[in-house]
Scaffold this motif. Sequence first.
Motif, PDB file in Angstrom:
ATOM      1  N   ASN A  14      57.408   5.292 -44.145  1.00 34.76           N
ATOM      2  CA  ASN A  14      58.281   4.536 -45.075  1.00 34.76           C
ATOM      3  C   ASN A  14      58.126   4.948 -46.543  1.00 34.76           C
ATOM      4  O   ASN A  14      59.115   5.113 -47.246  1.00 34.76           O
ATOM      5  CB  ASN A  14      58.070   3.015 -44.970  1.00 34.76           C
ATOM      6  N   PHE A  19      62.412   3.470 -45.243  1.00 39.90           N
ATOM      7  CA  PHE A  19      62.156   2.750 -43.993  1.00 39.90           C
ATOM      8  C   PHE A  19      62.732   3.490 -42.783  1.00 39.90           C
ATOM      9  O   PHE A  19      63.913   3.841 -42.751  1.00 39.90           O
ATOM     10  CB  PHE A  19      62.781   1.351 -44.075  1.00 39.90           C
ATOM     11  N   ASP A  20      61.856   3.753 -41.837  1.00 38.02           N
ATOM     12  CA  ASP A  20      62.221   4.373 -40.539  1.00 38.02           C
ATOM     13  C   ASP A  20      62.699   5.821 -40.634  1.00 38.02           C
ATOM     14  O   ASP A  20      63.193   6.351 -39.633  1.00 38.02           O
ATOM     15  CB  ASP A  20      63.297   3.542 -39.796  1.00 38.02           C
ATOM     16  N   HIS A 133      61.708   5.315 -33.331  1.00 39.63           N
ATOM     17  CA  HIS A 133      62.076   5.755 -34.677  1.00 39.63           C
ATOM     18  C   HIS A 133      61.225   6.992 -35.000  1.00 39.63           C
ATOM     19  O   HIS A 133      60.122   7.139 -34.466  1.00 39.63           O
ATOM     20  CB  HIS A 133      61.909   4.646 -35.726  1.00 39.63           C
ATOM     21  N   ASP A 135      59.865   8.288 -37.942  1.00 41.58           N
ATOM     22  CA  ASP A 135      59.087   8.500 -39.180  1.00 41.58           C
ATOM     23  C   ASP A 135      57.602   8.754 -38.989  1.00 41.58           C
ATOM     24  O   ASP A 135      56.977   9.386 -39.850  1.00 41.58           O
ATOM     25  CB  ASP A 135      59.329   7.356 -40.179  1.00 41.58           C
ATOM     26  N   ASN A 136      56.984   8.279 -37.891  1.00 45.78           N
ATOM     27  CA  ASN A 136      55.576   8.602 -37.621  1.00 45.78           C
ATOM     28  C   ASN A 136      55.439   9.824 -36.712  1.00 45.78           C
ATOM     29  O   ASN A 136      54.616  10.711 -36.973  1.00 45.78           O
ATOM     30  CB  ASN A 136      54.846   7.428 -36.952  1.00 45.78           C
ATOM     31  N   THR A 179      53.296  -3.584 -35.111  1.00 53.75           N
ATOM     32  CA  THR A 179      54.601  -3.138 -35.610  1.00 53.75           C
ATOM     33  C   THR A 179      55.682  -4.108 -35.138  1.00 53.75           C
ATOM     34  O   THR A 179      56.607  -4.447 -35.886  1.00 53.75           O
ATOM     35  CB  THR A 179      54.884  -1.713 -35.103  1.00 53.75           C
ATOM     36  N   ARG A 183      58.208  -5.972 -37.639  1.00 55.08           N
ATOM     37  CA  ARG A 183      59.650  -5.713 -37.567  1.00 55.08           C
ATOM     38  C   ARG A 183      60.403  -7.025 -37.326  1.00 55.08           C
ATOM     39  O   ARG A 183      61.563  -7.170 -37.708  1.00 55.08           O
ATOM     40  CB  ARG A 183      59.974  -4.690 -36.465  1.00 55.08           C
ATOM     41  N   ARG A 230      57.645  -8.369 -45.675  1.00 50.55           N
ATOM     42  CA  ARG A 230      56.378  -8.152 -44.969  1.00 50.55           C
ATOM     43  C   ARG A 230      55.146  -8.532 -45.800  1.00 50.55           C
ATOM     44  O   ARG A 230      54.061  -8.696 -45.239  1.00 50.55           O
ATOM     45  CB  ARG A 230      56.261  -6.674 -44.560  1.00 50.55           C
ATOM     46  N   GLY A 256      53.423   2.254 -43.312  1.00 53.87           N
ATOM     47  CA  GLY A 256      54.084   1.926 -42.045  1.00 53.87           C
ATOM     48  C   GLY A 256      54.420   0.448 -42.014  1.00 53.87           C
ATOM     49  O   GLY A 256      54.925  -0.111 -42.990  1.00 53.87           O
ATOM     50  N   ALA A 257      54.079  -0.183 -40.897  1.00 55.95           N
ATOM     51  CA  ALA A 257      54.359  -1.610 -40.766  1.00 55.95           C
ATOM     52  C   ALA A 257      53.205  -2.465 -41.299  1.00 55.95           C
ATOM     53  O   ALA A 257      53.210  -3.674 -41.151  1.00 55.95           O
ATOM     54  CB  ALA A 257      54.609  -1.933 -39.298  1.00 55.95           C
TER      55      ALA A 257
HETATM   56  N1  LIG Z   1      59.127   2.499 -39.919  1.00 53.74           N
HETATM   57  C1  LIG Z   1      58.269   1.729 -39.049  1.00 53.74           C
HETATM   58  C2  LIG Z   1      56.895   2.345 -39.073  1.00 53.74           C
HETATM   59  C3  LIG Z   1      55.914   1.665 -38.150  1.00 53.74           C
HETATM   60  O1  LIG Z   1      56.057   2.084 -36.835  1.00 53.74           O
HETATM   61  C4  LIG Z   1      58.187   0.303 -39.574  1.00 53.74           C
HETATM   62  O2  LIG Z   1      57.957   0.143 -40.781  1.00 53.74           O
HETATM   63  O3  LIG Z   1      58.373  -0.643 -38.799  1.00 53.74           O
END
Ligand SMILES: N[C@@H](CCO)C(=O)O
Length: 304
Positions: A14, A19-20, A133, A135-136, A179, A183, A230, A256-257
Motif C-alpha cells: 500500500n 491500496f492493493d 490482490h 501488492d504483496n 487482513t 479489510r 484502520r 499492508g493491513a
Molecule cells: N492491500 C492489502 C494488503 C494486505 O494483504 C490490504 O491492505 O488489505
Amino acid sequence: MSTVNVSVPATTANLGPGFDCIGAALTCYNQFQFALTEDTLNPLKITVTGAESHRVSIDQTNLIYQAFVNFYQHLDKSPPSIAINIELGIPLSRGLGSSATAIVGGLVGANELAGQALSIEEVMELAIAIEGHPDNVVPALLGHCQLSVGERGNWQICQVPWHQDLIPVVGIPNFELSTQEARGVLPKQLSRADAIFNIAHMGLLIRALETANTDWLAMALEDKLHQPYRQSLIPGYEAVKQAAIAAGAYGMVISGAGPTLLAITSPKQATEVIKGMETAWQSLDIIAQVRSLSLDTQGARIFY
Ligand SMILES: N[C@@H](CCO)C(=O)O
Ligand SMILES: Nc1ncnc2c1ncn2[C@@H]1O[C@H](COP(=O)(O)OP(=O)(O)OP(=O)(O)O)[C@@H](O)[C@H]1O
C-alpha cells in the motif's frame, strides 16, 4: 532433483495511497524446503521452526501446501508426496506479507520440482489469484518495489525505482491484525473527492520514491482510502506517527493491513526514528520490535 529450498522476502503493501496495487520487498525472509518423499500413506509432512512456529498449521490447511496443490491442479496433475520444512523469519499477521511468502514459496517450490513447468509470469498469475490482490505477492516473487495494474489474466507489472536514500523503518507490535479483519472495516464506496485525493497522491508517490524529493514524499504518503478506517484497530498509531516524524521521518503509514507501522526516513535519521518509535510504543505499554530494513532486490530465490 528431489529437494529444493526457496527463500521469500517480506513485503510492505500500500505505501499509503497505493491500496492493493503497490508493494515493496524488504530484507527479512521466510525459508521453505520442499523434499519429495515416497510415502504415499502420509503424503504431507510439515515441520516449522522460528518464532511463532506453533501458530502455523501442519496439516493440509497450511497455506504453503494449498499453493503447492493449486500448482499441480493447474497442471491437471496430482501433487507428489512432500515434506515441507518452514523456517519463519517474518512475523505472522502483522502486515509484512507472511501469507504472500507462503503462497509464493509453495508455488515456486512446486514449479522447481516440476522442472519449471510454468514461466515466472504464470506463477505470478496463480499467486495473485490465490492471494486475491497483487501488492504483496508480486514484490515477494520479483523483489524491488512493484506497481501491479490490471485484472485476472492481464497484468502489467511496473518496477518503481526506490531511491537509496529512503530507508524503511518498521515498527512491529506484538499483537496481530488479520487482513480479513482490517479489510472488513473499509467502506464499500468512496466519495469522488477521496478518489481524486488518492489518485493524485499515488502519482506523487511514484515520483517521490524515485527522486527522494522529501517534500513530495511527506505529502504523498497520505491516503483516504484505507488508513483513516484502520487506524483505530492499531493502538498507538497516532503517537508512533508523531514520534517518527518528530525524529526525522518523512512520513509513516500502515504496512499492508497492519498492525506494523512503516516510517520512511534518511540514512542519517534512521537511528533516531527507531528510538522515537520504540519510546512511543513503550510509553503505551506495547511491546514492539522496531528496526530499519533495506529494499530486497532479488525476490524469491531458489537454492539447493
Ligand atoms: N492491500 C492489502 C494488503 C494486505 O494483504 C490490504 O491492505 O488489505
Ligand atoms: N509460513 C507460513 N506457513 C503457512 N501459513 C502461513 C505462513 N505465513 C502466513 N501464513 C498464513 O497467513 C495468515 C496471515 O495472513 P494475513 O494476510 O492475515 O497476514 P499477513 O500476510 O502477515 O499480512 P499482510 O497481508 O497485511 O501483509 C496466517 O494466519 C497463516 O494462515
